[in-house]
Design an enzyme around this catalytic site. Structure first.
Site, mmCIF file in Angstrom:
data_model
loop_
_atom_site.group_PDB
_atom_site.id
_atom_site.type_symbol
_atom_site.label_atom_id
_atom_site.label_comp_id
_atom_site.label_asym_id
_atom_site.label_seq_id
_atom_site.Cartn_x
_atom_site.Cartn_y
_atom_site.Cartn_z
ATOM 1 N N ARG A 1 0.837 -1.218 0.000
ATOM 2 C CA ARG A 1 0.000 0.000 0.000
ATOM 3 C C ARG A 1 0.865 1.260 0.000
ATOM 4 O O ARG A 1 0.922 1.983 -0.981
ATOM 5 C CB ARG A 1 -0.949 -0.034 1.224
ATOM 6 C CG ARG A 1 -2.051 1.013 1.180
ATOM 7 C CD ARG A 1 -1.620 2.407 1.591
ATOM 8 N NE ARG A 1 -1.059 2.487 2.938
ATOM 9 C CZ ARG A 1 -0.451 3.579 3.401
ATOM 10 N NH1 ARG A 1 -0.341 4.669 2.660
ATOM 11 N NH2 ARG A 1 0.083 3.594 4.614
ATOM 12 N N ASP A 2 1.572 1.503 1.092
ATOM 13 C CA ASP A 2 2.323 2.759 1.211
ATOM 14 C C ASP A 2 3.425 2.824 0.165
ATOM 15 O O ASP A 2 3.717 3.893 -0.383
ATOM 16 C CB ASP A 2 2.927 2.862 2.622
ATOM 17 C CG ASP A 2 3.275 4.288 3.020
ATOM 18 O OD1 ASP A 2 3.175 5.184 2.175
ATOM 19 O OD2 ASP A 2 3.642 4.504 4.179
ATOM 20 N N HIS B 1 5.727 4.328 12.473
ATOM 21 C CA HIS B 1 5.647 4.222 11.008
ATOM 22 C C HIS B 1 6.615 5.278 10.467
ATOM 23 O O HIS B 1 6.276 6.450 10.354
ATOM 24 C CB HIS B 1 4.198 4.502 10.612
ATOM 25 C CG HIS B 1 3.941 4.545 9.146
ATOM 26 N ND1 HIS B 1 3.253 3.554 8.471
ATOM 27 C CD2 HIS B 1 4.242 5.468 8.203
ATOM 28 C CE1 HIS B 1 3.140 3.864 7.210
ATOM 29 N NE2 HIS B 1 3.733 5.022 7.005
ATOM 30 N N HIS C 1 9.217 6.803 7.828
ATOM 31 C CA HIS C 1 9.831 6.909 6.498
ATOM 32 C C HIS C 1 11.309 7.253 6.701
ATOM 33 O O HIS C 1 11.696 7.833 7.715
ATOM 34 C CB HIS C 1 9.083 7.951 5.664
ATOM 35 C CG HIS C 1 7.733 7.457 5.219
ATOM 36 N ND1 HIS C 1 7.489 7.015 3.944
ATOM 37 C CD2 HIS C 1 6.580 7.280 5.900
ATOM 38 C CE1 HIS C 1 6.232 6.611 3.843
ATOM 39 N NE2 HIS C 1 5.650 6.762 5.033
ATOM 40 N N CYS D 1 9.541 8.875 -4.250
ATOM 41 C CA CYS D 1 9.989 9.183 -5.599
ATOM 42 C C CYS D 1 11.328 9.884 -5.472
ATOM 43 O O CYS D 1 11.461 10.833 -4.704
ATOM 44 C CB CYS D 1 8.957 10.090 -6.263
ATOM 45 S SG CYS D 1 9.603 10.907 -7.711
ATOM 46 N N ASN E 1 9.277 3.890 3.209
ATOM 47 C CA ASN E 1 9.365 3.504 4.620
ATOM 48 C C ASN E 1 10.697 2.813 4.850
ATOM 49 O O ASN E 1 11.340 2.339 3.916
ATOM 50 C CB ASN E 1 8.270 2.496 4.969
ATOM 51 C CG ASN E 1 6.945 3.153 5.141
ATOM 52 O OD1 ASN E 1 6.254 3.395 4.176
ATOM 53 N ND2 ASN E 1 6.596 3.471 6.362
#
Ligand code: HMG
Ligand code: MG
Length: 300
Positions: A17-18, A209, A211, A242, A251
């Site tokens: 998903r992420d 969570h 990144h 990106c 992540n």
């Protein structure tokens, strides 16, 4: 100095998903399914497999119905999806999700850009989801984004973050995942944010969570483990982001988290070699190098 760490950590795999939501190139449902199946085979027991958001906003997740309808489910594995509103919740339910996640931000500007409403409005939108989920016997996870910094507003005060997390918890989210969306946190700022949040939510109900934009995610995870956090979100091969967009890295790589946990003697239930193979599979499909240092180190 004796440091107490959790004996077991639950990994929440958010790559499908992420990670994939940021990919511009088309990715077939078959590849998404293969990724999810391989993750489950590697021992990953919680997979965020898609999201039921507006497909005009996030085209890559438009096929989430197909993914959930076609996935071969393994016993003991949770297949979850993001749902921003009732429309998303109903789509998710009809597709047979195991559980859903709602997502709010600790920054007003990010909330407007991400979900087109204020933080307070987003919380109001979640109320009917929470009520329906109780009736449908579906668990709801909560996310708070921008828990350390916001791409539009800069630093975010720990008290503000804690207040949004508290609202999600009090409305019935069984767990709240604290998202450093742009990966700017360090052990100091992440610990301060967690400390403020722990005044309202028990440690067993909090996840991180993180990144990895500034390369701090593993250090921040270690700091979180020291505070008793035992649920960590991560993304196989460090999927996401990106290379041309400032602040939009993936992540932390699941392989790297698993390597860290192995070194610390913390249980997690995942086979690292199989996981590295999954990361290599999806990296090949995407035509780029894995974002996992551990995967690169083991390359022949
Ligand atoms: P909106 O435009 O304000 O919604 O979007 P609306 O209610 O005004 O409806 C407008 C149109 O959207 C309508 O269609 C609705 O049917 C449609 P039209 O009449 O124009 O044809 N619509 C939907 N379609 C399908 N599924 C739905 C849905 N809802 C409305 N659920 C909305 C509001 C939240 C939907 C929109 O802003 C959106 O989809 N945003 C996507 C945000 C997103 O997915 N961001 C990435 C995930 S969050 C994240 O990555 C952070 C996280 O990882 C943690 C971290 O790292 O911090 C979780
Ligand atoms: Mg994220």
């Amino acid at each position: 100095m004796k440091i107490t760490l959790p004996t077991r950590v639950q990994i929440v795999e958010v790559g499908p998903r992420d990670g994939l939501q940021n990919e511009k190139q088309p990715i077939s449902t078959a590849v998404k399914l293969e990724l999810i199946h391989q993750l489950a085979d590697a021992g990953v027991s919680y997979i965020e497999a898609g999201s039921f958001v507006n497909p005009k906003w996030i085209p890559q997740m438009a096929g989430s119905e197909e993914v959930f309808q076609q996935v071969s489910r393994c016993d003991g594995v949770t297949y979850a999806a993001l749902t921003p509103n009732m429309q998303g919740y109903q789509r998710a339910l009809a597709s047979g999700v195991s559980e859903v996640a709602v997502f709010a931000a600790a920054s007003e500007a990010f909330s407007q850009k991400n979900i087109n409403c204020s933080v307070a409005e987003s919380i109001e939108r979640f109320a009917p989801i929470m009520a329906a989920a109780v009736k449908d016997n579906i668990q709801v996870r909560g996310y708070v984004s921008c828990v350390v910094g916001c791409p539009y507003e800069g630093d975010v005060a720990p008290e503000k973050v804690a207040d949004v997390a508290r609202q999600l918890y009090e409305m019935g989210c069984y767990e709240v995942s604290m998202g450093d969306t742009i990966g700017v946190g360090t052990p100091a700022s992440v610990s301060a944010m967690l400390e403020a949040t722990l005044e309202h939510i028990p440690v067993s109900k909090l996840a991180v969570h993180l990144h990895d934009t500034y390369g701090q995610a593993l250090a921040n995870i270690y700091a979180s483990l020291q505070m008793g956090i035992s649920t960590v979100d991560s993304s196989v091969a460090g999927l996401g982001g990106c290379p041309y967009a400032k602040g939009a890295s993936g992540n932390v790589a699941t392989e790297d988290v698993v390597y860290l946990l192995n070194g610390l003697g913390i249980e997690h239930g995942i086979d690292l070699d199989k996981l590295i193979a999954v990361g290599n599979y999806i990296s090949l499909q995407l035509g780029r190098e894995s974002g996992s240092k551990v995967a690169l180190a083991g390359r022949e």
